[in-house]
Design a protein around this motif. Sequence first.
Motif, PDB file in Angstrom:
ATOM      1  N   ILE A  28       0.839  -1.206   0.000  1.00 39.98           N
ATOM      2  CA  ILE A  28       0.000   0.000   0.000  1.00 39.98           C
ATOM      3  C   ILE A  28       0.872   1.253   0.000  1.00 39.98           C
ATOM      4  N   ALA A  29       1.965   1.228   0.744  1.00 40.65           N
ATOM      5  CA  ALA A  29       2.883   2.371   0.762  1.00 40.65           C
ATOM      6  C   ALA A  29       3.469   2.611  -0.633  1.00 40.65           C
ATOM      7  N   TYR A  30       3.825   1.545  -1.346  1.00 39.90           N
ATOM      8  CA  TYR A  30       4.330   1.695  -2.715  1.00 39.90           C
ATOM      9  C   TYR A  30       3.247   2.262  -3.643  1.00 39.90           C
ATOM     10  N   VAL A  31       2.019   1.824  -3.475  1.00 41.22           N
ATOM     11  CA  VAL A  31       0.906   2.339  -4.275  1.00 41.22           C
ATOM     12  C   VAL A  31       0.728   3.830  -4.007  1.00 41.22           C
ATOM     13  N   ASN A  32       0.760   4.210  -2.745  1.00 40.99           N
ATOM     14  CA  ASN A  32       0.612   5.625  -2.390  1.00 40.99           C
ATOM     15  C   ASN A  32       1.739   6.459  -2.986  1.00 40.99           C
ATOM     16  N   GLU A  33       2.935   5.913  -2.972  1.00 40.49           N
ATOM     17  CA  GLU A  33       4.080   6.616  -3.562  1.00 40.49           C
ATOM     18  C   GLU A  33       3.854   6.839  -5.060  1.00 40.49           C
ATOM     19  N   LEU A  34       3.356   5.818  -5.754  1.00 39.64           N
ATOM     20  CA  LEU A  34       3.062   5.954  -7.181  1.00 39.64           C
ATOM     21  C   LEU A  34       1.942   6.970  -7.428  1.00 39.64           C
ATOM     22  N   GLU A  35       0.948   6.966  -6.571  1.00 50.92           N
ATOM     23  CA  GLU A  35      -0.146   7.930  -6.706  1.00 50.92           C
ATOM     24  C   GLU A  35       0.365   9.364  -6.552  1.00 50.92           C
ATOM     25  N   LEU A  36       1.280   9.579  -5.616  1.00 49.33           N
ATOM     26  CA  LEU A  36       1.858  10.916  -5.430  1.00 49.33           C
ATOM     27  C   LEU A  36       2.670  11.356  -6.651  1.00 49.33           C
ATOM     28  N   LEU A  37       3.229  10.395  -7.365  1.00 46.15           N
ATOM     29  CA  LEU A  37       4.020  10.695  -8.567  1.00 46.15           C
ATOM     30  C   LEU A  37       3.146  10.723  -9.827  1.00 46.15           C
ATOM     31  N   ASN A  38       1.826  10.655  -9.653  1.00 43.52           N
ATOM     32  CA  ASN A  38       0.871  10.640 -10.758  1.00 43.52           C
ATOM     33  C   ASN A  38       1.104   9.490 -11.735  1.00 43.52           C
ATOM     34  N   VAL A  39       1.470   8.336 -11.208  1.00 39.31           N
ATOM     35  CA  VAL A  39       1.648   7.135 -12.016  1.00 39.31           C
ATOM     36  C   VAL A  39       0.603   6.115 -11.573  1.00 39.31           C
ATOM     37  N   GLY A  40      -0.568   6.586 -11.296  1.00 31.55           N
ATOM     38  CA  GLY A  40      -1.604   5.711 -10.773  1.00 31.55           C
ATOM     39  C   GLY A  40      -2.132   4.733 -11.799  1.00 31.55           C
ATOM     40  N   LEU A  41      -2.447   3.557 -11.331  1.00 31.75           N
ATOM     41  CA  LEU A  41      -3.106   2.523 -12.121  1.00 31.75           C
ATOM     42  C   LEU A  41      -4.543   2.418 -11.632  1.00 31.75           C
ATOM     43  N   HIS A  42      -5.341   1.658 -12.342  1.00 26.99           N
ATOM     44  CA  HIS A  42      -6.707   1.404 -11.890  1.00 26.99           C
ATOM     45  C   HIS A  42      -6.637   0.572 -10.611  1.00 26.99           C
ATOM     46  N   ALA A  43      -7.566   0.773  -9.711  1.00 33.04           N
ATOM     47  CA  ALA A  43      -7.574   0.081  -8.410  1.00 33.04           C
ATOM     48  C   ALA A  43      -7.544  -1.436  -8.573  1.00 33.04           C
ATOM     49  N   ASP A  44      -8.203  -1.970  -9.604  1.00 37.50           N
ATOM     50  CA  ASP A  44      -8.195  -3.422  -9.839  1.00 37.50           C
ATOM     51  C   ASP A  44      -6.789  -3.949 -10.090  1.00 37.50           C
ATOM     52  N   ARG A  45      -5.984  -3.169 -10.769  1.00 39.93           N
ATOM     53  CA  ARG A  45      -4.603  -3.596 -11.060  1.00 39.93           C
ATOM     54  C   ARG A  45      -3.795  -3.696  -9.777  1.00 39.93           C
ATOM     55  N   TYR A  46      -4.007  -2.773  -8.861  1.00 35.27           N
ATOM     56  CA  TYR A  46      -3.287  -2.830  -7.575  1.00 35.27           C
ATOM     57  C   TYR A  46      -3.667  -4.089  -6.810  1.00 35.27           C
ATOM     58  N   ILE A  47      -4.949  -4.417  -6.817  1.00 33.22           N
ATOM     59  CA  ILE A  47      -5.409  -5.635  -6.141  1.00 33.22           C
ATOM     60  C   ILE A  47      -4.734  -6.845  -6.772  1.00 33.22           C
ATOM     61  N   ASP A  48      -4.715  -6.884  -8.109  1.00 28.31           N
ATOM     62  CA  ASP A  48      -4.068  -8.002  -8.815  1.00 28.31           C
ATOM     63  C   ASP A  48      -2.595  -8.117  -8.456  1.00 28.31           C
ATOM     64  N   ILE A  49      -1.910  -6.992  -8.375  1.00 32.28           N
ATOM     65  CA  ILE A  49      -0.477  -6.990  -8.054  1.00 32.28           C
ATOM     66  C   ILE A  49      -0.247  -7.524  -6.647  1.00 32.28           C
TER      67      ILE A  49
END
Length: 130
Positions: A28-49
């Motif tokens: 989740i921390a890595y996802v948040n870091e990506l979101e702050l860098l505007n490299v967000g993926l769809h939420a489903d992709r994060y769940i899959d990862i």
Amino acid sequence: MKYAASRNLFQTKMTVGSSVGDHVLKMIAYVNELELLNVGLHADRYIDIVLKSLTPTYSRFISQFLIMDLEPTLPALLNLLRQEKSSMKKAQTPALVIGKSSSTSSKLAAKKKGMKKTTKPKKGVKKAVK
């Protein structure tokens, strides 16, 4: 910076014996870091990862999760995984035997040693006289 954050998320794998909670929180921390860098993926992709990063111990959970076609948030997935871990621990815990008598345990011990346990005649029962 974006590359390192993406690499961390995609290459992180849970190790056997580690805490599923700690692992998912790190993801989740890595996802948040990506979101702050505007490299967000769809939420489903994060769940899959996150699901892909789990150990084979969670394969049954992953199968059931995919069959149910749930779309939870990452914190909700974390709670589901914690519940699954708790269920797995309960399934591995041997059942307690309550009220086990000492005569039963001595009979079992005798059987294990290959000896037959002799029993004393009950009160009021007399031996036959020849």
